[in-house]
Design an enzyme around this catalytic site. Structure first.
Site, PDB file in Angstrom:
ATOM      1  N   ARG A 165      -8.955  -6.040 -14.182  1.00 46.73           N
ATOM      2  CA  ARG A 165      -8.891  -4.662 -14.675  1.00 46.73           C
ATOM      3  C   ARG A 165      -7.532  -4.466 -15.350  1.00 46.73           C
ATOM      4  O   ARG A 165      -6.721  -5.389 -15.359  1.00 46.73           O
ATOM      5  CB  ARG A 165      -9.065  -3.674 -13.519  1.00 46.73           C
TER       6      ARG A 165
ATOM      7  N   ASN B 192      -6.336   5.408 -14.798  1.00 46.10           N
ATOM      8  CA  ASN B 192      -5.989   5.123 -13.406  1.00 46.10           C
ATOM      9  C   ASN B 192      -4.695   4.338 -13.398  1.00 46.10           C
ATOM     10  O   ASN B 192      -4.612   3.258 -13.998  1.00 46.10           O
ATOM     11  CB  ASN B 192      -7.094   4.287 -12.741  1.00 46.10           C
ATOM     12  N   GLU B 193      -3.706   4.917 -12.791  1.00 50.62           N
ATOM     13  CA  GLU B 193      -2.428   4.216 -12.612  1.00 50.62           C
ATOM     14  C   GLU B 193      -1.962   3.514 -13.883  1.00 50.62           C
ATOM     15  O   GLU B 193      -1.872   2.287 -13.948  1.00 50.62           O
ATOM     16  CB  GLU B 193      -2.537   3.205 -11.468  1.00 50.62           C
TER      17      GLU B 193
ATOM     18  N   GLU C 201      -4.966   8.726  -3.378  1.00 50.39           N
ATOM     19  CA  GLU C 201      -5.421   7.526  -2.663  1.00 50.39           C
ATOM     20  C   GLU C 201      -4.459   7.197  -1.532  1.00 50.39           C
ATOM     21  O   GLU C 201      -3.240   7.239  -1.699  1.00 50.39           O
ATOM     22  CB  GLU C 201      -5.422   6.293  -3.587  1.00 50.39           C
TER      23      GLU C 201
ATOM     24  N   GLU D 290     -11.998  -6.156  -4.406  1.00 50.03           N
ATOM     25  CA  GLU D 290     -11.367  -5.415  -3.309  1.00 50.03           C
ATOM     26  C   GLU D 290     -12.352  -5.133  -2.179  1.00 50.03           C
ATOM     27  O   GLU D 290     -12.296  -4.096  -1.529  1.00 50.03           O
ATOM     28  CB  GLU D 290     -10.733  -4.140  -3.854  1.00 50.03           C
TER      29      GLU D 290
ATOM     30  N   HIS E 270     -10.774  -4.151   1.093  1.00 49.79           N
ATOM     31  CA  HIS E 270      -9.885  -2.988   1.195  1.00 49.79           C
ATOM     32  C   HIS E 270     -10.530  -1.932   2.088  1.00 49.79           C
ATOM     33  O   HIS E 270     -11.737  -1.704   2.016  1.00 49.79           O
ATOM     34  CB  HIS E 270      -9.625  -2.412  -0.205  1.00 49.79           C
TER      35      HIS E 270
HETATM   36  C1  GAL Z   1      -4.856   1.498  -6.241  1.00 50.92           C
HETATM   37  C2  GAL Z   1      -5.947   1.597  -7.276  1.00 50.92           C
HETATM   38  C3  GAL Z   1      -7.315   1.518  -6.636  1.00 50.92           C
HETATM   39  C4  GAL Z   1      -7.378   0.386  -5.672  1.00 50.92           C
HETATM   40  C5  GAL Z   1      -6.290   0.556  -4.657  1.00 50.92           C
HETATM   41  C6  GAL Z   1      -6.308  -0.455  -3.559  1.00 50.92           C
HETATM   42  O1  GAL Z   1      -3.643   1.151  -6.771  1.00 50.92           O
HETATM   43  O2  GAL Z   1      -5.866   2.788  -8.003  1.00 50.92           O
HETATM   44  O3  GAL Z   1      -8.277   1.371  -7.641  1.00 50.92           O
HETATM   45  O4  GAL Z   1      -7.247  -0.806  -6.360  1.00 50.92           O
HETATM   46  O5  GAL Z   1      -5.056   0.517  -5.313  1.00 50.92           O
HETATM   47  O6  GAL Z   1      -5.784  -1.653  -3.910  1.00 50.92           O
END
Ligand code: GAL
Length: 674
Positions: A112, A150-151, A304, A352, A355
Site C-alpha cells: 500500500r 490515510n496517513e 486508530e 495485517e 493485527h
Molecule cells: C495504521 C494504518 C492502518 C493499519 C494500522 C495497523 O498506521 O492506518 O491501516 O495498518 O496502522 O498497522
C-alpha cells in the site's frame, strides 16, 4: 481548523473493511456493532480497487448497500478517499506515478502507500475519485466526516518530485544564488548554476547536504498538503459540508508539519500505536493526546488504536481489556471525541491478519469482544463529556512545550555531535516528566500566542529562525519563564550553525556562551552539584549574564556551569546544557513548575498511580480518574461519577485498574483521601 468537532456523543467503533467480507458477515457486523453500542466506523480507506476496478469504471453498488445498512442501524461513518492505495491497474497504466526511493529503486504495487504524490496522473485520479465519493455520498445522514487519504507519508524522490521540488525552491528562494547561500553549497563543491541542476536528496557517496535534506522534508509536507487540499476542494465542490479530517500518525514517523496541516482540516485525527507495554504506555497515551489536542486547537478524533495488542520488538504483547478501557478514557480525557480502533473485524487474510481488532478471529465469544462491550457501556454513560465548553480550552494547562516539525527533521540530518538523540524521544522525555507529576501540558506552535503559559519548555529545538528567536525573547520579556535544553538554538532555519559561542541563536537571551559540545560515551553518567544526573550530552559553558543554578562536577568540566538562569524583563530564561536522566528531568521540572505555583490536577494522585485529568465541558468539569496503580484510592468531590452513578461527596473508591469520571461544577476542587 474549527476546534469545535462535537458529534453529540463519544464515538466508538473502528476501521471496517466490508470489501473483505461477504454480505452475511456485513449483517453480523452491524448486529455486533449495535450490541457493543458502537456508533461509528471508518470505511473505504483501502477500497480503491473495489470502487474503481478499471480506470473510469466505478462500482459503488456494494458501498451503497453497506451504507444503507449502517444508516438503517443508526451507525455513523467516516468515509475515506481511498488514495493511499492505488490499484494495480493504476500503477501499470501510470508507472511514473510509482514512488522512487532515495537509492533510485522505483517501488512496485503489491503493498500500500505506493504513489508518487507529485505525479499528475495520481493527483488527477485522486481528485476524480474524491469528487465521485463527494457527489454520491456527501449528504448521507450517517456521514460524520471525510477521512481524506490515510496517513499521508510516502516520500518520493523520483522525477515528478524533482520537478515539484525545484518549483518549491524557486518560490522559496527566488534565485539560485540565494539557494546556494541557504544550502551552503560552497562546502564540497555543490554550487548550483540553475534550479534545473537540483535533485531531491538521493543516494550519494557520503553525507548529504543537511539544508537540502530539511528543505526536502518541508517540501514533501507541503506537496502532500496540496494533494489533501485538492481532495477537500473536490468534496466541497460536490456540495458536501461534512467535516474533513486526515489521520496523522505517531510515534514512529513524522512526515507532516502538523500545525499547517491542521489549518486545512475541520478536526485533527490521530492514529496512535503504543511502543511499550510497560508503565510508560500510559504516559505515551497522554503524549499522543496532548499533541493531537494541541494540533487541533480543541477536540480531536482518535481514529486508530490497537484493541488488544502492543507491538514491541516484533512481538505483539497483550493489552488487557481493562487497560484498553483506561487508555480509551486517557485519550478522551485529553480532548478526543472518540475511541476508534484499527480495526473492527480482524482480517482473515492479507498483510495485517494478525493485527488486533474489536472482533477478533475468535469472534464474539472472546475476552476482547467482552472488553469492547464494557467500553461501549462506559462511553454511553460518558455522553455528556462530548459537549464542548462555551469558551476556553478543553484542558487548562499552564505549561507549554514547543513542537516543531523542523526540530524533528533537523535531528534526522546526519552527523550532529551525537546521533543518539531523537526528537520524538526527547519530547516524550520532557512530557513524561510533567505527566509523572500530574501536571497538564499543551504543545505549542512556533510563533503562537503563548502568553497563557507560565512555563514554556524548548526541548532539542535545534533550528530557530529570527522570528522564532524574537518570539521567545518577547515571551520572556513579558514575564514568561522559558526553559531551553541542550541541542536547541544551535542553528538557523537553514541549519547553519550560529557562530561565536553556543547556543548561538539564544546566547543573548540565555546569557551563556558555550565553547564545546561534549557528548558523553555510551552509558556514562555524570552528576551535577545539585544532585541531578546527566547522560549523553554535556557542554563546556560559561555564564556571561546569568546566574548559575547547577555546575558540573566531573573531569575538566568540574566547577563549570551546567544549568543557568537569566532574568530578562519580567521573566526568566533557563538553560540546561546537560541531558538529564529521566529521573533527574522529573525532579528538576517538577520543582521548576512548583516554584511558579504550577501544581498537579489532583495533588498526591500521580504518586499513587492515579491519573487525574480535568476536561472542561459545557457548564461542567469532568474529572477523569484512571487508576493504573495497585491499591484502591478514595477521592472526594462535590460531584457524581458518571460511570457508576455514585456520589463522590462522601469519598469515592477507585479500585486498582478502575476508572471514574466525576461530573463537577466548573472549577470545584477534588481531593484524595488518605
Ligand atoms: C495504521 C494504518 C492502518 C493499519 C494500522 C495497523 O498506521 O492506518 O491501516 O495498518 O496502522 O498497522
Amino acid at each position: 481548523m474549527s476546534g469545535s468537532f462535537a458529534p453529540g456523543r463519544l464515538l466508538l467503533g473502528g476501521d471496517w473493511s466490508p470489501e473483505q467480507w461477504d454480505p452475511a458477515t456485513w449483517d453480523e457486523d452491524v448486529e455486533l456493532l449495535r450490541e457493543v453500542r458502537a456508533n461509528t466506523v471508518s470505511l473505504g480507506i483501502f477500497s480503491w480497487s473495489s470502487l474503481e476496478p478499471e480506470e473510469g469504471r466505478f462500482e459503488t453498488a456494494w458501498l451503497d448497500e453497506v451504507l444503507d445498512r449502517l444508516d438503517m442501524a443508526g451507525i455513523g461513518y467516516f468515509l475515506s478517499t481511498p488514495t493511499a492505495s492505488p490499484p494495480p491497474w493504476f500503477s501499470l497504466a501510470h508507472p511514473d506515478a510509482l514512488p522512487v526511493r532515495p537509492d533510485g529503486v522505483r517501488l512496485t504495487h503489491g503493498s500500500r502507500d505506493t504513489y508518487a504524490v507529485s505525479a499528475p496522473a495520481y493527483r488527477e485520479a485522486s481528485r476524480r475519485i474524491a469528487r465521485l465519493l463527494g457527489e454520491r455520498y456527501g449528504d448521507r445522514p450517517g456521514l460524520r466526516g471525510w477521512h481524506l487519504h490515510n496517513e499521508y507519508g510516502t516520500l518520493d524522490h523520483g522525477p515528478h518530485a524533482a520537478r515539484a521540488f525545484r518549483a518549491w525552491l524557486r518560490a522559496r528562494y527566488g534565485t539560485v544564488e540565494a539557494l546556494n547561500r541557504a544550502w551552503c553549497t560552497a562546502f564540497w563543491s555543490q554550487g548550483y548554476s540553475s534550479f534545473a541542476e537540483v535533485e531531491p536528496p538521493r543516494a550519494t557517496q557520503y553525507l548529504p547536504n543537511p539544508s537540502q535534506a530539511i528543505d526536502f522534508r518541508r517540501f514533501s509536507s507541503d506537496e502532500m498538503r496540496a494533494a489533501l487540499r485538492e481532495q477537500r476542494e473536490e468534496i466541497r465542490a460536490a456540495g458536501s459540508q461534512a467535516p474533513v479530517t486526515t489521520n496523522y500518525m505517531l510515534p514512529t514517523w513524522n512526515h507532516l508539519e502538523q500545525w499547517s496541516w491542521a489549518d486545512e482540516l475541520d478536526v485533527v485525527s490521530l492514529d496512535h500505536y503504543l511502543d511499550t507495554a510497560g508503565p510508560d504506555a500510559e504516559a505515551h497515551v497522554a503524549y499522543g493526546s496532548d499533541l493531537a489536542r494541541s494540533w487541533s486547537g480543541g477536540p480531536w478524533v482518535l481514529m486508530e488504536q490497537n484493541a488488544t495488542g502492543i507491538k514491541v520488538d516484533g512481538r505483539t504483547l497483550a493489552k488487557s481489556p481493562e487497560r484498553m478501557l483506561r487508555h480509551s478514557l486517557g485519550y478522551i480525557a485529553r480532548g478526543s471525541q472518540s475511541s476508534l480502533f484499527f480495526q473492527w473485524r480482524q482480517s482473515a487474510g492479507g498483510a495485517e491478519q494478525w493485527h488486533g481488532a474489536l472482533v477478533p478471529h475468535a469472534g464474539r465469544d472472546s475476552r476482547a469482544f467482552r472488553g469492547v462491550r464494557r467500553l461501549g457501556e462506559v462511553l454511553e454513560s460518558l455522553a455528556p463529556v462530548a459537549a464542548l465548553p462555551e469558551e476556553g480550552p478543553l484542558v487548562e494547562a499552564e505549561v507549554g512545550l514547543l513542537w516543531h516539525a523542523d526540530g524533528w527533521w533537523a535531528l534526522e540530518t546526519p552527523d550532529l555531535p551525537s546521533a543518539q538523540l531523537r526528537y520524538g524521544e526527547e519530547q516524550r522525555a520532557t512530557h513524561r516528566s510533567f505527566h509523572r507529576a500530574g501536571i497538564p501540558t499543551d504543545f505549542v506552535r512556533p510563533l503562537a500566542d503563548v502568553s497563557r503559559y507560565r512555563l514554556l519548555v524548548l526541548t532539542c529545538q535545534y533550528p530557530l529562525s529570527d522570528a522564532e528567536v524574537t518570539w521567545l525573547e518577547e515571551y520572556v520579556e513579558g514575564g514568561g519563564h522559558l526553559v531551553v535544553t541542550y541541542l536547541s538554538g544551535l542553528a538557523d532555519e537553514h541549519l547553519h550553525v550560529a557562530t561565536g559561542g553556543y547556543p548561538g541563536r539564544l546566547r543573548e537571551l540565555l546569557g551563556v556562551r558555550g565553547e564545546e559540545i561534549l557528548p558523553l560515551p555510551a552509558r556514562e553518567v555524570v552528576t551535577l552539584d545539585d544532585g541531578t544526573v546527566a547522560e549523553e550530552w554535556t557542554e563546556l559553558l560559561a555564564a556571561t549574564d546569568a546566574e548559575v543554578l547547577a555546575r558540573y562536577t566531573h573531569a575538566d568540566l568540574a566547577g563549570l556551569p551546567a544549568i543557568t538562569r537569566a532574568r530578562r524583563g519580567a521573566g526568566t530564561a533557563t538553560y540546561v546544557s546537560a541531558r538529564w536522566t529521566q529521573e533527574s528531568r522529573d525532579t528538576w521540572l517538577r520543582a521548576a513548575a512548583q516554584e511558579l505555583g504550577i501544581g498537579p490536577t489532583l495533588p498526591g494522585a500521580a504518586e499513587r498511580g492515579l491519573e487525574a485529568v480535568r476536561r472542561r465541558g459545557h457548564g461542567v468539569d469532568h474529572l477523569f480518574l484512571l487508576h493504573h496503580g495497585d491499591r484502591t484510592v478514595r477521592v472526594q468531590a462535590k460531584g457524581t461519577d458518571l460511570v457508576s452513578g455514585a456520589s463522590a461527596a462522601p469519598g469515592l473508591a477507585v479500585p486498582a485498574g478502575g476508572v471514574a469520571v466525576l461530573s463537577l461544577p466548573p472549577g470545584t476542587a477534588a481531593r484524595l483521601l488518605p
